[in-house]
Scaffold this motif. Structure first.
Motif, PDB file in Angstrom:
ATOM      1  N   ARG A   1      21.635 -31.559 -24.270  1.00 19.72           N
ATOM      2  CA  ARG A   1      20.710 -32.539 -23.704  1.00 19.72           C
ATOM      3  C   ARG A   1      19.368 -32.592 -24.417  1.00 19.72           C
ATOM      4  O   ARG A   1      18.597 -33.518 -24.213  1.00 19.72           O
ATOM      5  CB  ARG A   1      20.502 -32.227 -22.222  1.00 19.72           C
TER       6      ARG A   1
ATOM      7  N   PRO B   1      19.891 -38.940 -20.042  1.00 19.96           N
ATOM      8  CA  PRO B   1      20.614 -37.653 -19.956  1.00 19.96           C
ATOM      9  C   PRO B   1      19.959 -36.536 -20.764  1.00 19.96           C
ATOM     10  O   PRO B   1      20.540 -36.031 -21.712  1.00 19.96           O
ATOM     11  CB  PRO B   1      22.001 -38.002 -20.498  1.00 19.96           C
ATOM     12  N   GLY B   2      18.757 -36.144 -20.392  1.00 19.83           N
ATOM     13  CA  GLY B   2      18.039 -35.116 -21.150  1.00 19.83           C
ATOM     14  C   GLY B   2      17.806 -33.833 -20.375  1.00 19.83           C
ATOM     15  O   GLY B   2      18.365 -33.628 -19.293  1.00 19.83           O
TER      16      GLY B   2
ATOM     17  N   ARG C   1      16.285 -34.260 -16.730  1.00 21.60           N
ATOM     18  CA  ARG C   1      17.315 -34.559 -15.736  1.00 21.60           C
ATOM     19  C   ARG C   1      18.086 -33.307 -15.373  1.00 21.60           C
ATOM     20  O   ARG C   1      18.392 -33.031 -14.213  1.00 21.60           O
ATOM     21  CB  ARG C   1      18.320 -35.544 -16.331  1.00 21.60           C
ATOM     22  N   TYR C   2      18.408 -32.539 -16.426  1.00 27.93           N
ATOM     23  CA  TYR C   2      19.183 -31.322 -16.224  1.00 27.93           C
ATOM     24  C   TYR C   2      18.437 -30.381 -15.291  1.00 27.93           C
ATOM     25  O   TYR C   2      19.002 -29.822 -14.350  1.00 27.93           O
ATOM     26  CB  TYR C   2      19.430 -30.675 -17.579  1.00 27.93           C
TER      27      TYR C   2
ATOM     28  N   ASN D   1      18.417 -31.739 -11.689  1.00 28.43           N
ATOM     29  CA  ASN D   1      19.693 -31.451 -11.034  1.00 28.43           C
ATOM     30  C   ASN D   1      19.813 -29.977 -10.690  1.00 28.43           C
ATOM     31  O   ASN D   1      20.278 -29.620  -9.607  1.00 28.43           O
ATOM     32  CB  ASN D   1      20.862 -31.826 -11.945  1.00 28.43           C
TER      33      ASN D   1
ATOM     34  N   LYS E   1      27.979 -36.223 -20.460  1.00 28.42           N
ATOM     35  CA  LYS E   1      27.278 -35.525 -19.382  1.00 28.42           C
ATOM     36  C   LYS E   1      26.024 -36.267 -18.928  1.00 28.42           C
ATOM     37  O   LYS E   1      25.260 -36.742 -19.745  1.00 28.42           O
ATOM     38  CB  LYS E   1      26.885 -34.121 -19.846  1.00 28.42           C
ATOM     39  N   ASP E   2      25.845 -36.323 -17.619  1.00 27.83           N
ATOM     40  CA  ASP E   2      24.675 -36.947 -16.989  1.00 27.83           C
ATOM     41  C   ASP E   2      24.571 -38.439 -17.284  1.00 27.83           C
ATOM     42  O   ASP E   2      23.566 -39.061 -16.973  1.00 27.83           O
ATOM     43  CB  ASP E   2      23.365 -36.286 -17.442  1.00 27.83           C
ATOM     44  N   ASP E   3      25.570 -39.003 -17.908  1.00 24.78           N
ATOM     45  CA  ASP E   3      25.454 -40.397 -18.291  1.00 24.78           C
ATOM     46  C   ASP E   3      26.630 -41.205 -17.753  1.00 24.78           C
ATOM     47  O   ASP E   3      26.455 -42.062 -16.890  1.00 24.78           O
ATOM     48  CB  ASP E   3      25.356 -40.485 -19.819  1.00 24.78           C
TER      49      ASP E   3
ATOM     50  N   PRO F   1      20.292 -41.392 -11.051  1.00 26.71           N
ATOM     51  CA  PRO F   1      19.865 -40.508  -9.971  1.00 26.71           C
ATOM     52  C   PRO F   1      18.995 -41.179  -8.906  1.00 26.71           C
ATOM     53  O   PRO F   1      19.131 -40.880  -7.736  1.00 26.71           O
ATOM     54  CB  PRO F   1      19.060 -39.421 -10.688  1.00 26.71           C
TER      55      PRO F   1
END
Lengths: 334, 539
Positions: free
Chosen positions: A94, A284-285, A288-289, A292, B222-224, B250
């Protein structure tokens, strides 16, 4: 010069140890049993015991810290409690997205911030000065999430100029090599993808860049004002130099010195600010990680994220300081 | 000087100019892709927006809704829930029968079904999956298999063996009868995965899901996004969509803006406050998920004065549920009168709720010996849950309701883990909590939350510490009874006792709000929290 850099590098060690201790303690500072926090309402005693064993929570604190530090030095940040994947690998995946966004935000902040600051200083108390400084004040105090939602609403929903989220449209597909969209699309020679990627960068970069832009503008302005009052500027003018030359060659070059320090600091702060921006723009970086991970109480992931961001922050500041010594000969190397 | 000013003005409007170009270029891109789409005879792509990314795509190893939503499209289970209720209907098993003693379940499997990797689905494959779940020493037992543990009581738990009878018949033997067994098997966690794929990918299987379902896995960023395509060889009705893209967005508001802009076709996780905005938009439709949860106020029946049933009933009369729903759920909740939601079979609708009546509450308190009320503590959760969006504010409203009948309640809260821990130990007086159902079986509510077996200090899920032997007998009998209609009667009777004893104030059953573009058809939200996309179409 080299000794200076070596000294600064040595000074990093205690800083990083401190950071690692704070990141480590995080899991122990929260009240309650971390295992229970992670597993939640329905955990069985066996599952709790298993996780405690897995996280090494049954050992004395200092042993836990040394184990943690040893693993970190080996590049092992532990495994995410949620995904069971190595945190280091997840962060690495990420990181490019965040760096790409941060650099774009910083570029916007520097270009517009410096320009606005210079003009405001040169035309002190003019309408432009008043307007841009009011704007800067608003910019500093604006909540990022609100600004981000407004940007999406206006430029994406109402006007349809920019995409509201993600790094690429789902119709665009490029092979992932570096995970930097800009680099990957250049590598693939796909100009359509490059354009798409840059287009997706605009709104989040503006949202993220607004605060540093405002800070840089104010900083540049005050620094410029101070420099312009110096004797050598008066001398330059008295010599009959063109005003542009006076401002850009003599004044700005010197006025930017303190601004560079601020830029370095802001770059680090942006990594933290990315949490909000990335969440709202579905970017998605690392931000964000982290978000979460915090929401899911994934402590190894939070720990790892904090460590990595802290290290980047420290390194960027080191780089700024070194750059500073290059630019300002008055600073001694020892 | 002027020149500089000009340069900067130009710079500042640069973004606008750029944006201008962007509009034309973007629309050019759109047109292009539009052309491509029409060339490919209008590929139907369904973009689904949700708040979080999946944790994993191995259905046996995930418990979060975001993961299950995706695996449910890729996999089939032996039996599944009916489209609009939690009734169990055939899936990969066409029919099944249970021995009289309830110990042996025989499943006749569907023939000619293939996994996405081309390997055949048969009894061996079913056995392989069960062996993997139930045996901790199985080489493919990677992970926690939490749902297996919850539903079947550990490894191997209640399932003693899984036998291949012939190629399309499999027999599952149980240690002791388990009435909710078939109901449990319909959970997405017990989806049948390709044994070959599990062997091939090992610990990385969760990133390479291979099932028999209507959609095949393509990629996961991921996350996307997660991308699935239609399974052309699906054994059931042909899926109407060519491609499904799960996008992770999100922020609830940002997600709704994307829906409004048409960049996504459907979304979950709508702020109840935004429902009006969706209703007013002619391009959108609002959908409601049947509620399968309960938010409640438990009274610690082991402590005075809550050991007095009159006090408990008084408190039931004192709380204004309608006002709570109005104020904190934007109307998207129903007042609860039972500990289980009406969407479940076995719900006793004959029960009449304690009506909101402060005068009656006061009278009952006086009768119980507390004419001037008393002082107590009201515990409030520190985090929002689906059944309790604003726990602190809800606690304050309840505090006022109680004050109106003379009960002075001090609000107490801790961080979430400590809150749960102290609750399990029974340190509280009045305690706010809730529960979301897993499998559509009343046992999953009544036994878990109100049986005396679950009122053990330190590990209690029955946080009212309610112990009624009659209720216990009914609930245990219902666990052993194989006939669903008889079970329903037992549960209905248990609800009568529970209502009379009033260990809780059942507060609400909240309704999750979803939204889609107007042209999306066939999306029927299911009470379990996720559903198959096989019937979804884009007009």
């Amino acid at each position: 010069m080299l000794t200076y850099i070596a000294k600064r590098l040595l000074m990093l060690i205690p800083v990083l140890v401190g950071v690692s201790i704070i990141a480590f303690l995080l899991i122990h500072l929260i009240p309650g049993d971390p295992a229970q926090v992670i597993l939640g309402e329905r955990a069985t005693p066996e599952a709790l015991e298993k996780l405690r064993e897995e996280l090494g929570l049954n050992d004395p604190l200092y042993i836990q810290y040394f184990r943690f530090a040893r693993n970190v030095l080996r590049g092992d940040l532990g495994r995410s409690v949620i995904s069971h994947e190595p945190v280091a690998a997840e962060l690495a995946e990420r990181f490019p997205a965040t760096i790409e966004l941060t650099i774009a935000a910083m570029l916007i902040a520097i270009v517009i911030g410096v320009a606005a600051g210079v003009i405001s200083a040169v035309k002190q108390y003019s309408w432009f000065d008043n307007l841009s400084m009011t704007g800067a004040l608003v910019g500093v105090s604006m909540p990022i999430f609100w600004l981000a939602l407004m940007l999406i609403w206006i430029f994406s929903n109402l006007l349809g100029w920019f995409p509201p989220s993600a790094r690429l449209s789902h119709t665009v597909d490029i092979p992932v090599v570096t995970n930097f969209v800009v680099i990957d699309s250049l590598l693939a020679g796909d100009m359509q993808a490059l354009k798409d990627g840059l287009w997706h960068l605009v709104l989040p970069a503006i949202a993220l860049g607004t605060i540093p832009m405002a800070i840089i503008a104010r900083m540049t302005r005050s620094s410029m004002l101070e420099v312009m009052r110096q004797d050598y500027i008066r001398t330059a003018r008295a010599k009959g130099l063109k005003e542009n030359l006076v401002i850009f060659k003599h004044a700005l070059k010197n006025a930017l010195l303190p601004v560079i320090t601020v830029m370095g600091l802001q770059f680090g702060i942006l990594l933290g600010g990315a949490v909000m921006t990335e969440t709202i723009f579905s970017w998605p970086g690392v931000g964000r990680y982290m978000y979460n991970a915090i929401m899911a109480r994934d402590f190894p992931a939070v720990q790892g994220g904090i460590l990595v961001i802290a290290v980047v922050f420290v390194l960027v500041n080191l780089a700024t300081d070194i750059l500073y010594t290059f630019l300002d000969p008055r600073i001694k190397f020892d | 000087m002027k020149k500089i000013a000009w340069i900067v003005v130009v710079m500042l409007v640069l973004s606008l100019v750029l944006a201008g170009c962007g509009t034309s270029e973007k629309s050019a891109v759109n047109n292009e892709s539009g052309d491509k789409q029409s060339e490919a005879s209008a590929e139907k792509v369904f973009v689904f927006g949700r708040g979080g990314d999946s944790v994993g795509l191995d259905p046996a190893n995930v418990t979060d809704g975001e993961s299950i939503y995706v695996t449910q499209q890729i996999y089939d289970t032996l039996v599944k829930y009916d489209k609009e209720s939690t009734k169990v209907v055939p899936g990969l098993a066409e029919e099944w029968e249970v021995s009289k003693d309830g110990l042996e379940w025989t499943f006749k499997l569907r023939k000619g079904v293939k996994f996405h990797d081309g390997t055949p689905f048969n009894a061996e494959a079913v056995k392989f999956n069960f062996d993997r779940w139930m045996d901790e020493n199985n080489p493919y037992h990677h992970g926690d298999f939490e749902y297996y543990m919850y539903m079947f009581g550990g490894f191997p738990g209640i399932i003693s063996s899984v036998e291949v009878v012939d190629e399309y018949t499999v027999k599952i033997a149980l240690e002791k009868p388990l009435a909710p067994f078939i109901q449990n098997l319909a959970m997405p966690a017990f989806a049948i995965a390709s044994p070959e794929a599990i062997k091939k990918y090992g610990e990385d299987y969760f990133k390479h899901p291979v099932g028999t379902g209507p959609f095949k896995f393509v990629e996961w960023k991921k996350d996307d996004r997660i991308v699935l395509v239609k399974n052309e060889e699906y054994w059931g009705p042909e899926p109407k969509l060519d491609k499904v893209i799960f996008r992770t967005i999100p922020d609830n508001t940002a997600r709704l803006m994307e829906l409004e802009a048409g960049t996504i076709d459907a979304m979950i996780g709508v702020n109840p406050d935004d429902a009006a905005r969706i209703k007013e938009n002619p391009d959108l439709q609002l959908l409601l998920r049947p509620s399968m949860n309960v938010g409640y106020l438990a009274m610690n029946t082991e402590k005075t004065p809550f050991d007095n049933v009159l006090v408990r009933r008084a408190i039931n009369h004192a709380i204004n549920k309608e006002a709570l729903i109005e104020a904190f759920y934007a109307g998207f909740a129903k007042p609860a009168k039972n500990p289980m939601p009406p969407s479940l079979w076995g719900y006793n609708d004959d029960i009449e709720d304690y009506e909101y009546d402060p005068a009656k509450a006061k009278a009952l308190l006086a009768e119980a010996g507390y004419p001037d009320g008393f002082e107590t503590t009201l515990w409030a959760m520190p985090v929002a849950r689906p059944y309790m969006p604003q726990p602190m504010e809800i606690a304050q409203a309840i505090q006022q309701d109680l004050a109106a009948v003379g009960i002075k309640a001090e609000i107490v809260t801790y961080d979430w883990a400590t809150y749960l821990e102290k609750g399990e130990k029974g340190e509280h007086d009045l305690y706010l909590l809730g529960w979301t159902g897993d499998n559509g079986d009343p046992d999953n509510f009544l036994y878990v939350l109100l049986d005396k077996n679950n009122a053990v200090k330190g590990a209690a899920s029955n946080v009212a510490f309610y112990k009624n032997d009659k209720v216990h007998d009914l609930l245990v009998e219902a666990q052993m009874e194989m006939d669903q209609s008889k079970r329903a009667e037992l549960y209905e009777e248990a609800q009568v006792y529970i209502h009379e004893d009033a260990p809780w104030v059942p507060l609400v059953h909240s309704t999750p709000v979803l939204a889609a573009r107007k042209n999306v058809t066939g999306w029927v939200p299911h009470a379990t929290g996720s559903e198959s996309f096989i019937d979804i179409d884009i007009q």
